[in-house]
Scaffold this motif. Structure first.
Motif, PDB file in Angstrom:
ATOM      1  N   ARG A 199     -42.755  -6.614  21.646  1.00 55.68           N
ATOM      2  CA  ARG A 199     -41.816  -7.645  22.070  1.00 55.68           C
ATOM      3  C   ARG A 199     -40.430  -7.066  22.345  1.00 55.68           C
ATOM      4  O   ARG A 199     -39.759  -7.476  23.302  1.00 55.68           O
ATOM      5  N   GLY A 200     -40.014  -6.099  21.538  1.00 54.20           N
ATOM      6  CA  GLY A 200     -38.713  -5.472  21.770  1.00 54.20           C
ATOM      7  C   GLY A 200     -38.668  -4.700  23.085  1.00 54.20           C
ATOM      8  O   GLY A 200     -37.731  -4.863  23.884  1.00 54.20           O
ATOM      9  N   THR A 203     -38.876  -7.177  26.044  1.00 50.60           N
ATOM     10  CA  THR A 203     -37.609  -7.878  26.279  1.00 50.60           C
ATOM     11  C   THR A 203     -36.601  -6.982  26.979  1.00 50.60           C
ATOM     12  O   THR A 203     -35.885  -7.420  27.903  1.00 50.60           O
ATOM     13  N   ARG A 204     -36.527  -5.741  26.575  1.00 47.65           N
ATOM     14  CA  ARG A 204     -35.624  -4.804  27.248  1.00 47.65           C
ATOM     15  C   ARG A 204     -36.043  -4.565  28.697  1.00 47.65           C
ATOM     16  O   ARG A 204     -35.200  -4.455  29.586  1.00 47.65           O
ATOM     17  N   ILE A 206     -37.601  -6.702  30.594  1.00 48.77           N
ATOM     18  CA  ILE A 206     -37.327  -7.908  31.373  1.00 48.77           C
ATOM     19  C   ILE A 206     -35.845  -8.053  31.673  1.00 48.77           C
ATOM     20  O   ILE A 206     -35.452  -8.409  32.785  1.00 48.77           O
ATOM     21  N   ASN A 207     -35.007  -7.756  30.693  1.00 48.27           N
ATOM     22  CA  ASN A 207     -33.566  -7.985  30.836  1.00 48.27           C
ATOM     23  C   ASN A 207     -32.812  -6.822  31.464  1.00 48.27           C
ATOM     24  O   ASN A 207     -31.608  -6.960  31.715  1.00 48.27           O
ATOM     25  N   SER A 236     -31.831  -9.534  13.802  1.00 48.52           N
ATOM     26  CA  SER A 236     -33.113  -9.060  14.331  1.00 48.52           C
ATOM     27  C   SER A 236     -33.874  -8.250  13.290  1.00 48.52           C
ATOM     28  O   SER A 236     -35.104  -8.376  13.171  1.00 48.52           O
ATOM     29  N   VAL A 288     -46.967 -11.293  25.688  1.00 46.30           N
ATOM     30  CA  VAL A 288     -45.652 -10.665  25.887  1.00 46.30           C
ATOM     31  C   VAL A 288     -45.739  -9.553  26.920  1.00 46.30           C
ATOM     32  O   VAL A 288     -44.867  -9.409  27.798  1.00 46.30           O
ATOM     33  N   ARG A 291     -46.105 -10.964  30.481  1.00 49.94           N
ATOM     34  CA  ARG A 291     -44.811 -11.446  30.974  1.00 49.94           C
ATOM     35  C   ARG A 291     -43.921 -10.283  31.403  1.00 49.94           C
ATOM     36  O   ARG A 291     -43.251 -10.343  32.438  1.00 49.94           O
ATOM     37  N   ALA A 292     -43.904  -9.226  30.597  1.00 45.13           N
ATOM     38  CA  ALA A 292     -43.097  -8.062  30.962  1.00 45.13           C
ATOM     39  C   ALA A 292     -43.629  -7.374  32.217  1.00 45.13           C
ATOM     40  O   ALA A 292     -42.851  -6.901  33.058  1.00 45.13           O
ATOM     41  N   GLU A 397     -32.135 -14.447  35.898  1.00 45.58           N
ATOM     42  CA  GLU A 397     -32.874 -14.554  34.640  1.00 45.58           C
ATOM     43  C   GLU A 397     -34.344 -14.821  34.928  1.00 45.58           C
ATOM     44  O   GLU A 397     -34.689 -15.642  35.776  1.00 45.58           O
TER      45      GLU A 397
END
Length: 416
Positions: A199-200, A203-204, A206-207, A236, A288, A291-292, A397
């Motif tokens: 997940r970490g 998320t990186r 994706i962002n 976190s 996850v 999605r990434a 986003e």
């Protein structure tokens, strides 16, 4: 020199005509005016002759002839002022337009290439983070398999004990019963840790690029001060420890409460719950990662679109140095034609149309090259702006949905 009349009828009023002949200074450096006296008797005879121009008119004609002779004798001045000055005035303007178009077009192309390089770098970084997420997630199916195997062995534990005839050893029987639930819970804990790492990284991935390509008005929404960043990192880490505890404690607690008085039943329930937890963590990890993967694919597509526009601009700018060189050649050729003395020869041989055609040939070519350079410059600017707009989609986003007819989470409007 003065000529008098011998008229027997007496002297009558005479007409004085003074004519100034402007000859070349080299032939007659000291030219003086000549005065001629015409008697009145000859005046009647002159009526039948063609009318001669007046003194002032002769003076103007002589001056024009003198200027015409001096113009033809000068090797650097043409007979027609318009035929020599007009090309000299138009060709440098066309050359300046061509050179300025080359500069502006090349600057636009380099801007587009730099933006495309930044987007490709962003997409590459996202791919690297996605690869790390996939590497961490790879252990989750193994944890699920280990948990399922431990749950199956916990069901076979009483049969194994009876087959080996070791029921009299309480310590060995207890260790055998507790071994399978312990392995299953450990596998669930590892799967949870793998989920958090996945997940970490996801998320990186994706962002990444959201703040890098965001405009100044949008950066303030995600701005965090130093104290806020410290609090976010601390939270976190706390959430990670709580998640680890949540993955370890539920199965033993539920098994001890629901299992009944038998140890074997409790161990079976704990092992089964731990295996279910591992499968649940695997499902979350896959979601996850999916999605990434979708977000990274959109970033790669945006980078490819940006690079496509940059390459298209580079293609349009390839002709700009060629047009500049040809425009400079036309300027030099026009200057040579005007300055060289054979232009009068062409005029005498082919007339004014030939002179006009020779003098205006290279200026027309230079104007055509200037127009081509202007069009190429405009195309380069359009491609650079399109590359910039394609790069700005990386700042959007990611919503994780498939909106807009399958265009992806960013909602890109490009037809690729």
């Amino acid at each position: 020199m003065i000529a008098t009349s011998n008229d027997p009828r007496g002297v009558k009023p005479c007409q004085w005509i003074s004519c100034h002949f402007h000859l070349r200074r080299a032939a007659r450096p000291f030219a003086t005016p000549v005065q001629i006296v015409i008697p009145s008797r000859q005046k009647k005879e002159q009526k039948h002759l063609p009318k001669q121009p007046s003194c002032c008119h002769r003076r103007n004609v002589d001056r024009c002839c003198h200027c015409h002779q001096s113009t033809l004798s000068h090797p650097f001045i043409s007979k027609s002022p318009s035929s020599s000055t007009l090309p000299i005035e138009t060709v440098p303007v066309a050359a300046s337009i061509t050179i300025c178009s080359e500069y502006i077009g090349k600057v636009a192309v380099t801007d587009g290439k730099e933006i495309a390089a930044n987007t490709i770098q962003c997409a590459a970084e996202a791919e690297a983070l996605l690869a790390n997420a996939e590497r961490v997630k790879a252990i989750t199916p193994l944890c699920v398999g280990v948990g399922a195997t431990a749950a199956s062995l916990s069901l076979l534990a009483p049969t194994i004990i009876e087959a080996l005839n070791i029921g009299n050893s309480v310590q060995f029987v207890t260790e055998l019963y507790l071994f399978c639930p312990l392995v299953s819970v450990l596998a669930a804990a590892v799967a949870n840790l793998a989920l958090e790492e996945t997940r970490g990284f996801a998320t990186r991935a994706i962002n990444i690029g959201v703040r890098r390509f965001a405009k100044s008005g949008l950066v303030g929404r995600t701005w965090l001060s130093s104290s806020e960043q410290v609090q976010k990192n601390s939270k976190s880490k706390t959430d990670r420890w709580l998640s680890f505890a949540w993955s370890v404690l539920p199965a033993p607690i539920v098994g001890s409460v629901v299992g009944g008085p038998g140890l074997s039943t409790k161990c079976i329930i704990v092992a089964a719950l731990a295996a279910a937890q591992s499968a649940y963590f695997l499902a979350l990890s896959e979601g996850v990662l999916a999605r990434a993967t979708d977000a990274v694919a959109l970033k790669a597509r945006s980078a490819a679109v940006c690079d496509t526009y940059a390459n298209q601009g580079s293609r349009n700018a390839a002709i700009l140095p060629f047009t500049s060189a040809l425009s400079a050649f036309c300027a030099a050729a026009t200057a040579a034609i005007v300055e060289l003395p054979f232009l009068h020869t062409i005029s005498m041989a082919y007339g004014p149309p030939g002179e006009v055609l020779v003098v205006s040939f290279f200026p027309m070519l230079s104007s055509a090259f200037a127009a081509a350079a202007a069009v190429s410059k405009a195309r380069c600017e359009v491609d650079a702006e399109a590359a910039c707009q394609a790069a700005s989609t990386l700042a959007l986003e990611y919503d994780g949905g498939m909106k807009g007819g399958g265009k992806g989470g960013f909602g890109l409007g490009f037809g690729f």
